[in-house]
Design a protein around this motif. Structure first.
Motif, mmCIF file in Angstrom:
data_model
loop_
_atom_site.group_PDB
_atom_site.id
_atom_site.type_symbol
_atom_site.label_atom_id
_atom_site.label_comp_id
_atom_site.label_asym_id
_atom_site.label_seq_id
_atom_site.Cartn_x
_atom_site.Cartn_y
_atom_site.Cartn_z
ATOM 1 N N GLU A 43 0.828 -1.212 0.000
ATOM 2 C CA GLU A 43 0.000 0.000 0.000
ATOM 3 C C GLU A 43 0.863 1.264 0.000
ATOM 4 O OE1 GLU A 43 -3.731 2.044 0.177
ATOM 5 O OE2 GLU A 43 -3.313 -0.093 -0.103
ATOM 6 N N LEU A 44 1.875 1.281 0.855
ATOM 7 C CA LEU A 44 2.725 2.468 0.950
ATOM 8 C C LEU A 44 3.525 2.681 -0.330
ATOM 9 C CD1 LEU A 44 4.040 2.097 4.626
ATOM 10 C CD2 LEU A 44 2.249 3.637 3.772
ATOM 11 N N ALA A 45 4.042 1.597 -0.917
ATOM 12 C CA ALA A 45 4.820 1.730 -2.148
ATOM 13 C C ALA A 45 3.969 2.242 -3.296
ATOM 14 C CB ALA A 45 5.439 0.379 -2.514
ATOM 15 N N ALA A 46 2.715 1.771 -3.385
ATOM 16 C CA ALA A 46 1.835 2.219 -4.460
ATOM 17 C C ALA A 46 1.436 3.685 -4.277
ATOM 18 C CB ALA A 46 0.598 1.328 -4.519
ATOM 19 N N LEU A 50 6.261 4.689 -5.940
ATOM 20 C CA LEU A 50 7.469 3.922 -6.233
ATOM 21 C C LEU A 50 7.232 2.923 -7.361
ATOM 22 C CD1 LEU A 50 8.683 3.230 -2.571
ATOM 23 C CD2 LEU A 50 9.429 5.035 -4.139
ATOM 24 N N LEU A 51 6.011 2.433 -7.454
ATOM 25 C CA LEU A 51 5.624 1.516 -8.530
ATOM 26 C C LEU A 51 4.368 2.087 -9.185
ATOM 27 C CD1 LEU A 51 6.107 -1.870 -6.616
ATOM 28 C CD2 LEU A 51 7.679 -0.848 -8.271
ATOM 29 N N PRO A 52 4.532 2.991 -10.150
ATOM 30 C CA PRO A 52 3.373 3.703 -10.706
ATOM 31 C C PRO A 52 2.342 2.784 -11.359
ATOM 32 C CG PRO A 52 5.452 4.739 -11.363
ATOM 33 C CD PRO A 52 5.800 3.433 -10.744
ATOM 34 N N TRP A 53 2.789 1.649 -11.884
ATOM 35 C CA TRP A 53 1.885 0.745 -12.586
ATOM 36 C C TRP A 53 1.090 -0.149 -11.647
ATOM 37 C CZ3 TRP A 53 3.006 -4.207 -11.271
ATOM 38 C CH2 TRP A 53 4.283 -4.453 -10.771
ATOM 39 N N LEU A 54 1.478 -0.194 -10.367
ATOM 40 C CA LEU A 54 0.863 -1.124 -9.422
ATOM 41 C C LEU A 54 -0.260 -0.440 -8.646
ATOM 42 C CD1 LEU A 54 1.052 -3.995 -8.153
ATOM 43 C CD2 LEU A 54 2.536 -2.991 -6.402
#
Length: 274
Positions: A43-46, A50-54
């Protein structure tokens, strides 16, 4: 003798060891913490980009819940499970007798070793075009490939399980006048049963992999693989949400099957765990 040095009496529980139910709850808690940590990082990475496609974990899980009430997805899921449920028992019926034969008759094992070692490394996915050519409709091709791929772990585990049988037990039975068939039925097969079951557990995950792979290759045949193709050809964030949610469902099905097989193993082979 003081209380600290008094040995525990026979039949009394070990005070320093947690009860089975408490140990089980602790294990489940650790699993839950691991899953929660993974979802939090996702959740935090999205949300941080950090991972625009996720898509975010919250949005993906919401879509997973929505698919549970989608009749089209339910039909695709049922199609995949039907092929897997049909292929796995057939693989057991094919692989166990062959494994018993190879494990109990060394001459047959030596004669067929080159053929087995040639066929075993061939990727099952590479055989999809061949299976579609020989088997129609597509459900037959799925089942045929599942039987082929799932038979190998069952066969190999059966073979090595039979080789691991205590020779004293087999010789004892022969000394009492029992024939080869009785020795296999009374000694070899029961002793190799835990190995065979481990092969079945490994094969269960292979059945899902092959079913989804064939569906993805064929496209219009239905199933989770076909649903993935439709989702991946979409545009925008909704398409990626469908892809992620479908993959989560595939993982949940595999996890549920493995848990059920593990519980059945503990009941069937309780003596082994003890």
């Amino acid at each position: 003798m003081t209380a600290e040095t008094t040995p525990a009496r026979a039949g009394q529980p070990n005070q320093g060891r947690p009860s089975p139910s408490r140990a089980r709850r602790g294990k489940l808690l650790r699993h839950a913490v691991g899953v929660a940590a993974f979802l939090l990082v996702w959740e935090l990475a999205a949300r941080a980009g950090l991972l625009p496609w996720l898509p975010a974990a919250s949005a993906s899980l919401a879509r997973v819940a929505e698919l549970a009430f989608d009749p089209a997805f339910a039909g695709d899921l049922l199609s995949t499970l039907t092929a897997a449920a049909a292929g796995l028992p057939l693989a057991v019926l094919v692989a166990v007798p062959i494994g018993l034969l190879l494990g109990t008759v060394p001459a047959v094992e030596e004669t067929t070793r080159a053929i087995v070692e040639f066929l075993r490394p061939i990727p099952s996915v590479a055989l999809i075009p061949l299976a579609l050519f020989f088997f129609q409709p597509e459900i037959n091709a799925k089942v045929a490939l599942i039987v082929y791929a799932a038979s190998w772990p069952i066969l190999i585990n059966t073979l090595y399980g039979v080789r691991d049988v205590d020779p004293v037990a087999t010789e004892t039975l022969r000394s009492f006048g029992f024939g080869s068939a009785a020795v296999i039925w009374r000694v070899s097969l029961p002793s190799a049963a835990p190995f065979i079951y481990t092969g079945i557990r490994l094969a269960a995950s292979i059945t899902l992999i092959l079913a989804i792979s064939v569906e993805y290759f064929v496209g219009g045949s239905g199933g989770i693989g076909a649903f993935l193709i439709q989702a991946s050809t979409g545009i925008g964030a909704d398409a990626m949400l469908d892809v992620i949610a479908t993959l989560v469902w595939a993982g949940l099905v595999g996890l549920a099957v493995n848990v059920l097989l593990l519980r059945a193993e503990r009941r069937l082979f309780r003596w082994r765990h003890a």
